[in-house]
Design a protein around this motif. Structure first.
Motif, short mmCIF file in Angstrom:
data_model
loop_
_atom_site.label_atom_id
_atom_site.label_comp_id
_atom_site.label_asym_id
_atom_site.label_seq_id
_atom_site.Cartn_x
_atom_site.Cartn_y
_atom_site.Cartn_z
N GLN A 15 46.47 42.70 31.17
CA GLN A 15 45.49 44.69 32.16
C GLN A 15 44.75 44.14 30.50
O GLN A 15 43.24 44.65 30.79
CB GLN A 15 46.37 45.07 31.24
CG GLN A 15 47.32 45.29 32.44
CD GLN A 15 48.49 46.52 32.38
OE1 GLN A 15 48.84 46.60 31.29
NE2 GLN A 15 48.03 47.33 33.92
N THR A 18 41.52 41.87 31.29
CA THR A 18 40.58 42.93 32.34
C THR A 18 39.41 43.92 31.97
O THR A 18 38.05 44.00 31.92
CB THR A 18 41.96 43.01 33.48
OG1 THR A 18 42.39 42.71 34.05
CG2 THR A 18 40.82 44.06 34.63
N LEU A 19 40.09 44.44 30.40
CA LEU A 19 39.66 45.62 30.14
C LEU A 19 38.14 44.63 29.09
O LEU A 19 36.82 45.80 29.52
CB LEU A 19 39.92 46.47 29.07
CG LEU A 19 41.35 47.71 30.19
CD1 LEU A 19 42.17 48.13 28.98
CD2 LEU A 19 40.47 48.67 30.89
N ASN A 22 36.13 43.74 31.75
CA ASN A 22 35.33 44.67 32.69
C ASN A 22 34.21 45.16 30.90
O ASN A 22 32.85 45.46 31.17
CB ASN A 22 35.61 46.35 32.48
CG ASN A 22 36.45 45.84 33.55
OD1 ASN A 22 35.95 45.51 34.82
ND2 ASN A 22 37.60 46.05 33.84
N ARG A 29 28.53 44.82 39.61
CA ARG A 29 30.60 44.54 40.77
C ARG A 29 30.43 44.20 42.17
O ARG A 29 30.81 44.71 42.10
CB ARG A 29 31.51 46.06 39.95
CG ARG A 29 31.70 45.65 39.11
CD ARG A 29 32.88 47.68 38.59
NE ARG A 29 33.80 47.09 38.14
CZ ARG A 29 34.76 46.46 37.24
NH1 ARG A 29 34.95 45.80 38.69
NH2 ARG A 29 35.65 46.69 36.69
N THR A 53 37.08 44.26 41.93
CA THR A 53 38.13 45.03 41.68
C THR A 53 38.48 44.38 40.20
O THR A 53 38.52 43.06 39.95
CB THR A 53 39.06 45.36 42.17
OG1 THR A 53 39.67 44.51 42.92
CG2 THR A 53 38.23 46.23 44.00
N ASP A 54 39.54 45.68 39.87
CA ASP A 54 40.22 44.98 39.21
C ASP A 54 41.30 44.32 39.16
O ASP A 54 41.94 43.37 38.67
CB ASP A 54 40.67 45.99 37.51
CG ASP A 54 39.54 46.89 36.40
OD1 ASP A 54 38.50 46.27 36.55
OD2 ASP A 54 39.72 47.94 35.93
N GLU A 58 42.55 40.68 37.62
CA GLU A 58 43.72 40.11 37.62
C GLU A 58 44.08 38.98 38.09
O GLU A 58 45.03 37.67 37.78
CB GLU A 58 44.34 41.20 37.90
CG GLU A 58 44.50 42.04 36.21
CD GLU A 58 45.74 43.61 36.69
OE1 GLU A 58 46.05 43.30 37.63
OE2 GLU A 58 45.20 44.66 36.19
#
Length: 172
Positions: A15, A18-19, A22, A29, A53-54, A58
């Motif tokens: 997580q 992922t942040l 981004n 995107r 997407t996130d 992941e």
């Protein structure tokens, strides 16, 4: 053993990573790339009809797919030296040279890119004009004495950027 440790850290921090992807890497995107095939038959296809997407990021971090991105705009928070030479002396020389110009070890991130070589990532707290990043990258390549075909830059120009594989996955 070392690769297992790295992989376990990626999974534990999925997580958080992922942040960071981004924040530091994704420029767009609505258009991204996805890898198909393995080893010598690797190919990337542009996905333009869906939003990245996130969850997909992941999945990339989990190793179930390999994604890449296009950078958009005139500024970037990263510069990648895409080293298409398997010899580890090349990225090690590049790291030493970059350190000589004031970068700290914790700001330099090296990963294998799969069958072709290495990706050396530099990250910045604030966006920097792509022209300045490219000038710096060109200067470093000249100092190292390597050709532009052996070490490419990402992003390489502010418009019509070429795709680049996201970190933590090789293309094999």
């Amino acid at each position: 053993m070392k690769q297992d440790l790295i992989e376990s850290q990626i999974q534990l921090r999925k997580q958080e990573l992922t942040l960071k992807i981004n924040e530091l890497i994704l420029g767009e995107r609505k258009r991204f790339i996805q890898q198909y095939g393995k080893y010598e038959s690797v190919d990337y296809r542009t996905v333009a009809n869906q939003t990245l997407t996130d969850v997909q990021i992941e999945q990339h971090l989990a190793g179930s797919m390999t994604l890449g991105c296009f950078y958009k705009g005139s500024h970037s928070k990263f510069l990648v030296f895409d080293i298409d030479v398997k010899d580890p002396a090349v990225p090690l020389g590049l790291i030493q040279l970059i350190k000589n110009y004031g970068f700290q070890a914790e700001d330099i991130h090296l990963e294998e890119s799969g069958t072709k070589g290495w990706h050396l990532w530099l990250f910045f707290q604030t966006p920097i004009r792509i022209e300045l990043l490219v000038s710096f990258g060109d200067f470093i390549r000249t100092q190292l004495g390597v050709s532009k075909t052996n070490i490419e830059l990402r992003p390489e120009k502010p418009s019509n950027s070429r795709r680049h594989q996201a970190p933590f996955r090789d293309s094999s």
